[in-house]
Motif scaffolding. Structure first.
Motif, mmCIF file in Angstrom:
data_model
loop_
_atom_site.group_PDB
_atom_site.id
_atom_site.type_symbol
_atom_site.label_atom_id
_atom_site.label_comp_id
_atom_site.label_asym_id
_atom_site.label_seq_id
_atom_site.Cartn_x
_atom_site.Cartn_y
_atom_site.Cartn_z
ATOM 1 N N PRO A 1 41.766 -10.100 33.413
ATOM 2 C CA PRO A 1 41.062 -9.283 32.424
ATOM 3 C C PRO A 1 41.995 -8.674 31.368
ATOM 4 O O PRO A 1 41.635 -8.586 30.192
ATOM 5 C CB PRO A 1 40.412 -8.181 33.268
ATOM 6 N N ALA A 2 43.205 -8.295 31.777
ATOM 7 C CA ALA A 2 44.157 -7.731 30.815
ATOM 8 C C ALA A 2 44.521 -8.763 29.753
ATOM 9 O O ALA A 2 44.645 -8.436 28.568
ATOM 10 C CB ALA A 2 45.411 -7.241 31.531
ATOM 11 N N ALA A 3 44.681 -10.016 30.175
ATOM 12 C CA ALA A 3 45.013 -11.073 29.220
ATOM 13 C C ALA A 3 43.903 -11.265 28.197
ATOM 14 O O ALA A 3 44.168 -11.438 27.002
ATOM 15 C CB ALA A 3 45.278 -12.382 29.960
ATOM 16 N N ILE A 4 42.684 -11.227 28.657
ATOM 17 C CA ILE A 4 41.540 -11.388 27.751
ATOM 18 C C ILE A 4 41.497 -10.245 26.739
ATOM 19 O O ILE A 4 41.314 -10.468 25.535
ATOM 20 C CB ILE A 4 40.225 -11.471 28.549
ATOM 21 N N ILE A 5 41.697 -9.032 27.202
ATOM 22 C CA ILE A 5 41.646 -7.862 26.315
ATOM 23 C C ILE A 5 42.795 -7.883 25.314
ATOM 24 O O ILE A 5 42.583 -7.724 24.104
ATOM 25 C CB ILE A 5 41.658 -6.562 27.146
ATOM 26 N N ILE A 6 44.013 -8.090 25.797
ATOM 27 C CA ILE A 6 45.172 -8.068 24.907
ATOM 28 C C ILE A 6 45.127 -9.220 23.909
ATOM 29 O O ILE A 6 45.406 -9.046 22.724
ATOM 30 C CB ILE A 6 46.491 -8.082 25.711
ATOM 31 N N ALA A 7 44.762 -10.413 24.366
ATOM 32 C CA ALA A 7 44.674 -11.557 23.458
ATOM 33 C C ALA A 7 43.609 -11.324 22.387
ATOM 34 O O ALA A 7 43.821 -11.650 21.211
ATOM 35 C CB ALA A 7 44.374 -12.835 24.238
ATOM 36 N N GLY A 8 42.503 -10.748 22.781
ATOM 37 C CA GLY A 8 41.447 -10.445 21.808
ATOM 38 C C GLY A 8 41.895 -9.436 20.771
ATOM 39 O O GLY A 8 41.679 -9.626 19.565
ATOM 40 N N LEU A 9 42.539 -8.358 21.225
ATOM 41 C CA LEU A 9 43.032 -7.340 20.288
ATOM 42 C C LEU A 9 44.098 -7.909 19.363
ATOM 43 O O LEU A 9 44.110 -7.631 18.157
ATOM 44 C CB LEU A 9 43.591 -6.143 21.058
ATOM 45 N N PHE A 10 44.998 -8.710 19.930
ATOM 46 C CA PHE A 10 46.059 -9.303 19.124
ATOM 47 C C PHE A 10 45.477 -10.269 18.089
ATOM 48 O O PHE A 10 45.908 -10.310 16.939
ATOM 49 C CB PHE A 10 47.061 -10.030 20.022
ATOM 50 N N GLY A 11 44.482 -11.043 18.482
ATOM 51 C CA GLY A 11 43.830 -11.967 17.547
ATOM 52 C C GLY A 11 43.137 -11.246 16.410
ATOM 53 O O GLY A 11 43.252 -11.629 15.238
ATOM 54 N N ILE A 12 42.422 -10.187 16.738
ATOM 55 C CA ILE A 12 41.755 -9.384 15.705
ATOM 56 C C ILE A 12 42.776 -8.774 14.759
ATOM 57 O O ILE A 12 42.618 -8.815 13.533
ATOM 58 C CB ILE A 12 40.883 -8.282 16.348
ATOM 59 N N PHE A 13 43.854 -8.222 15.315
ATOM 60 C CA PHE A 13 44.895 -7.609 14.495
ATOM 61 C C PHE A 13 45.540 -8.648 13.581
ATOM 62 O O PHE A 13 45.773 -8.396 12.400
ATOM 63 C CB PHE A 13 45.948 -6.945 15.392
ATOM 64 N N GLN A 14 45.820 -9.818 14.109
ATOM 65 C CA GLN A 14 46.451 -10.874 13.316
ATOM 66 C C GLN A 14 45.555 -11.291 12.150
ATOM 67 O O GLN A 14 46.009 -11.397 11.017
ATOM 68 C CB GLN A 14 46.769 -12.088 14.193
ATOM 69 N N LEU A 15 44.289 -11.534 12.431
ATOM 70 C CA LEU A 15 43.393 -12.038 11.401
ATOM 71 C C LEU A 15 43.003 -10.993 10.357
ATOM 72 O O LEU A 15 42.792 -11.324 9.194
ATOM 73 C CB LEU A 15 42.127 -12.611 12.044
ATOM 74 N N THR A 16 42.914 -9.728 10.755
ATOM 75 C CA THR A 16 42.439 -8.714 9.823
ATOM 76 C C THR A 16 43.538 -7.889 9.174
ATOM 77 O O THR A 16 43.340 -7.329 8.102
ATOM 78 C CB THR A 16 41.459 -7.744 10.512
ATOM 79 N N VAL A 17 44.706 -7.792 9.809
ATOM 80 C CA VAL A 17 45.761 -6.926 9.286
ATOM 81 C C VAL A 17 47.006 -7.714 8.882
ATOM 82 O O VAL A 17 47.479 -7.609 7.755
ATOM 83 C CB VAL A 17 46.132 -5.827 10.315
ATOM 84 N N THR A 18 47.562 -8.501 9.786
ATOM 85 C CA THR A 18 48.824 -9.183 9.508
ATOM 86 C C THR A 18 48.657 -10.338 8.522
ATOM 87 O O THR A 18 49.372 -10.412 7.522
ATOM 88 C CB THR A 18 49.452 -9.703 10.809
#
Length: 82
Positions: free
Chosen positions: A53-70
């Motif tokens: 579950p931690a992998a799913i949460i962290i990967a999702g947050l990282f993906g959102i951050f990458q696409l919307t901010v970075t």
């Protein structure tokens, strides 16, 4: 013409905040990767109930951050003079 070092972002305007959040997500991803490797390598350790579950949460947050901010802050070929 030089490339600006502090590019604006609509979602997170403060470059310090962008850097801290990005580095935090990257660090969490690295720690999770190491924990998952240790979990798989050592038979006595079994915490896959947490790492999955931690992998799913962290990967999702990282993906959102990458696409919307970075990603919007990375200059493209037409954004600056060569």
């Amino acid at each position: 013409m030089s490339i600006p070092t502090e590019t604006p972002n609509v979602i997170v305007q403060n470059p310090v905040v962008r850097k801290v959040v990005g580095n935090t997500l990257a660090g969490a991803t690295l720690v999770l990767s190491i924990a998952t490797l240790v979990d798989g390598a050592i038979e006595q350790i079994n915490y896959s109930d947490i790492t999955g579950p931690a992998a799913i949460i962290i990967a999702g947050l990282f993906g959102i951050f990458q696409l919307t901010v970075t990603s919007p802050n990375v200059p493209t070929k037409g954004d600056h003079a060569a």
